[in-house]
Design an enzyme around this catalytic site. Structure first.
Site, short mmCIF file in Angstrom:
data_model
loop_
_atom_site.label_atom_id
_atom_site.label_comp_id
_atom_site.label_asym_id
_atom_site.label_seq_id
_atom_site.Cartn_x
_atom_site.Cartn_y
_atom_site.Cartn_z
N ASP A 71 0.96 -1.14 0.11
CA ASP A 71 -0.09 -0.13 -0.07
C ASP A 71 0.72 1.12 -0.03
OD1 ASP A 71 -2.26 1.51 0.09
OD2 ASP A 71 -2.81 1.43 2.05
N HIS A 82 2.15 3.14 -9.04
CA HIS A 82 1.79 1.86 -9.32
C HIS A 82 2.95 0.98 -10.09
CE1 HIS A 82 -1.91 2.19 -7.43
NE2 HIS A 82 -2.52 2.70 -8.34
N LEU A 88 10.93 -20.48 -4.91
CA LEU A 88 9.82 -19.71 -4.12
C LEU A 88 8.64 -19.77 -4.89
CD1 LEU A 88 9.51 -17.02 -2.16
CD2 LEU A 88 10.12 -15.81 -4.40
C1 IPE Z 1 -5.50 -2.93 -0.14
O1 IPE Z 1 -5.18 -1.49 -0.54
C2 IPE Z 1 -5.33 -3.65 -1.36
C3 IPE Z 1 -4.03 -3.72 -1.90
C4 IPE Z 1 -2.89 -3.41 -1.51
C5 IPE Z 1 -4.19 -4.43 -3.21
P1 IPE Z 1 -6.26 -0.15 -0.46
O2 IPE Z 1 -5.26 0.98 -0.45
O3 IPE Z 1 -7.19 -0.42 -1.48
O4 IPE Z 1 -6.76 -0.63 0.91
P2 IPE Z 1 -8.02 0.49 1.88
O5 IPE Z 1 -9.34 0.55 0.80
O6 IPE Z 1 -7.49 1.78 1.93
O7 IPE Z 1 -8.26 -0.30 2.99
C1 IPE Z 2 -1.73 0.28 -3.31
O1 IPE Z 2 -1.58 1.60 -3.16
C2 IPE Z 2 -2.06 -0.27 -4.65
C3 IPE Z 2 -3.20 -0.61 -4.87
C4 IPE Z 2 -4.31 -1.02 -4.17
C5 IPE Z 2 -3.53 -1.29 -6.16
P1 IPE Z 2 -2.68 2.52 -3.36
O2 IPE Z 2 -2.99 2.79 -4.66
O3 IPE Z 2 -3.75 2.27 -2.51
O4 IPE Z 2 -1.86 3.84 -2.71
P2 IPE Z 2 -2.35 5.00 -1.59
O5 IPE Z 2 -2.84 4.07 -0.62
O6 IPE Z 2 -3.43 5.49 -2.50
O7 IPE Z 2 -1.41 5.84 -1.24
MG MG Z 3 -4.23 2.38 -0.51
#
Ligand code: IPE
Ligand code: IPE
Ligand code: MG
Length: 249
Positions: free
Chosen positions: A26, A43, A137
């Protein structure tokens, strides 16, 4: 199946190096925003971190690395971000799978594939097939995955397979049908990006996992922060319900 020790049934062996690491990657969007870049740049950069983490895990001798790439709730994001993520997933698979294969890494995808495009489904199947016999792995990518979806699909599959057993199911019956029935439960859970929640990731399997939360954003989660996570894990006392005294005798 059912040959792996379940943390709520038996006491798993404690290893210095976690056998199974599960990660919520995240913070990509915030990483990009901090740099005045569009979210998707985060990303893209996050894929580099994945590549490095896979390498590190192979070097350390981790057996299973499970990465949450796209949750069943992430469809709620703007259409252009969702399409970008799907495209990135496709490109990364195409580009990386031979490298994974050359390094004896097995790739498995968990999650509901039915919502993916046909070309993506085919690319996933081809990647899994190519690496199926690898013995190094095991890299699991959770995409369109949700912990509740997993428990439900397992329940349905279990009931269908053994209708005569209704009313007498045990834990091991269900865990045999979970998407990750080929892996022991995670020893270490890592969430980058500062949030302290599970976001519908592996609900059943995290019952006794050690949790590690860090503010480091996923694109910045390189060797040093990963080392800190492993070190934190190594300082934990995993009791699985027992007392500390019981462990030392
Ligand atoms: C959780 O991240 C899912 C992934 C990392 C794929 P999100 O950023 O979507 O989570 P929430 O919605 O903030 O909890
Ligand atoms: C996690 O990073 C990646 C996915 C959920 C695909 P986020 O896109 O949730 O990044 P933040 O949380 O907005 O910084
Ligand atoms: Mg996020």
């Amino acid at each position: 199946m059912g040959f792996f020790k379940s943390s709520t049934q038996d006491i798993p062996l404690f290893n210095e190096i976690p056998k199974h690491i599960a990660v919520i990657m995240d913070g990509n969007g915030r990483w990009a925003r901090k740099r005045f870049l569009p979210r998707v740049a985060g990303h893209k950069r996050g894929v580099e971190t994945v590549r490095n983490m896979v390498k590190q895990c192979a070097v350390l001798g981790v057996d299973y690395l499970t990465l949450f790439a796209f949750s069943s709730e992430n469809w709620r994001r703007p259409d252009d971000e969702v399409s970008f993520l799907m495209g990135l997933f496709m490109d990364a698979l195409k580009r990386e799978v031979t490298k994974l294969h050359d390094n004896n890494i097995r790739l498995i995808l968990i999650g509901d594939r039915s919502r993916f495009s046909q070309p993506l489904i085919e690319q996933i199947e081809a990647s899994e097939k190519l690496t199926a016999l690898n013995t190094g792995l095991i890299l699991t990518i959770a995409a369109n995955y949700g912990g509740r979806w997993d428990i439900l699909q397992a329940t349905n599959a279990m009931q269908k397979a053994t209708p005569h057993k209704i009313g007498t199911f045990e834990e091991a019956d269900l865990s045999d049908y979970l998407a990750m029935n080929y892996a022991p439960e995670p020893d270490l859970f890592i969430r980058t990006g500062g949030e302290k929640r599970i976001s519908n990731f592996l609900l059943w399997q995290l019952a006794y996992t050690e949790f590690y939360f860090t503010d480091t954003l996923w694109p910045d989660f390189n060797d040093e922060p990963f080392k800190l996570a492993i070190q934190s894990y190594q300082q934990r006392e995993r009791r699985f319900g027992r007392t500390s005294e019981q462990l030392t005798t």
